[in-house]
Write a protein that holds these residues in place. Sequence first.
Motif, PDB file in Angstrom:
ATOM      1  N   ASP A   1      -4.192  36.495 -18.580  1.00 36.92           N
ATOM      2  CA  ASP A   1      -4.922  37.761 -18.617  1.00 36.92           C
ATOM      3  C   ASP A   1      -5.194  38.209 -17.184  1.00 36.92           C
ATOM      4  O   ASP A   1      -5.853  37.497 -16.414  1.00 36.92           O
TER       5      ASP A   1
ATOM      6  N   LEU B   1      -1.551  39.679 -22.434  1.00 37.14           N
ATOM      7  CA  LEU B   1      -1.306  38.707 -21.368  1.00 37.14           C
ATOM      8  C   LEU B   1       0.011  39.052 -20.694  1.00 37.14           C
ATOM      9  O   LEU B   1       0.969  39.454 -21.341  1.00 37.14           O
TER      10      LEU B   1
ATOM     11  N   GLN C   1      -5.697  40.362 -26.926  1.00 37.75           N
ATOM     12  CA  GLN C   1      -5.670  40.537 -25.476  1.00 37.75           C
ATOM     13  C   GLN C   1      -4.220  40.603 -25.023  1.00 37.75           C
ATOM     14  O   GLN C   1      -3.385  39.848 -25.501  1.00 37.75           O
TER      15      GLN C   1
ATOM     16  N   THR D   1      -7.713  32.950 -19.601  1.00 32.22           N
ATOM     17  CA  THR D   1      -6.991  33.053 -20.870  1.00 32.22           C
ATOM     18  C   THR D   1      -5.498  32.981 -20.586  1.00 32.22           C
ATOM     19  O   THR D   1      -4.967  33.794 -19.829  1.00 32.22           O
TER      20      THR D   1
ATOM     21  N   ASP E   1      -8.838  38.285 -16.070  1.00 33.27           N
ATOM     22  CA  ASP E   1      -9.347  36.946 -15.744  1.00 33.27           C
ATOM     23  C   ASP E   1      -8.893  36.513 -14.359  1.00 33.27           C
ATOM     24  O   ASP E   1      -9.665  35.936 -13.588  1.00 33.27           O
TER      25      ASP E   1
END
Length: 198
Positions: A90, A63, A61, A172, A93
């Motif tokens: 993230d 970030l 992922q 996250t 998110d």
Amino acid sequence: MKASIQILISMAFVALAACATQELKQDKPATPTKDKLSVITDESLQSSGQNPPMTLIKDNQTLNLVRIMDGGACKNEFQGAKGAFLVYADQADIDRIKSEKGPQIFADFENKIQTLSTEAFQEAIDATNLAEDPFALGADEAQEKLAKQLFNNFRNSVADAVKVFQQETTLTIDVVPFSPSFMFYQQGCEATHLEQEN
């Protein structure tokens, strides 16, 4: 040192403002390529000078850098350190949580991240040998060795707390110490000393 930290904080606020006001574009593929983004390592942070990476990859992922926090801790009355922590999150998110729970929830998240970072930094300082290295070829090499040791100790200390935070909040994140910002104390460390120079 103060000016560089203020510049980093300003960059983070600009990035946050951009994230808060711009919509995500769906034209580009959702999966990042390894050519464009790199995993943050101690070596990449050391060689980055005073500019922290704006993104990192964690568990495939991407970030984004969302906050820079300061922290400091004393190991004893003589030894300690202070420096900056980079908080990555993230963006998907963040957008989901904002729409579900409202943006005010992030103030609580920030407090939790500050607490877990501070506790991890204290554990890392306690585990780091801050004594002067008689084998270092100079002050720069000694600083580099201490920074690498503290970086690794912090990453080990913060890992479980980050996992718990992610489970509780569904956000996250990753918290990474910014090695170039580290300042070590070997001849006197007090909590007031750590706060005064921020």
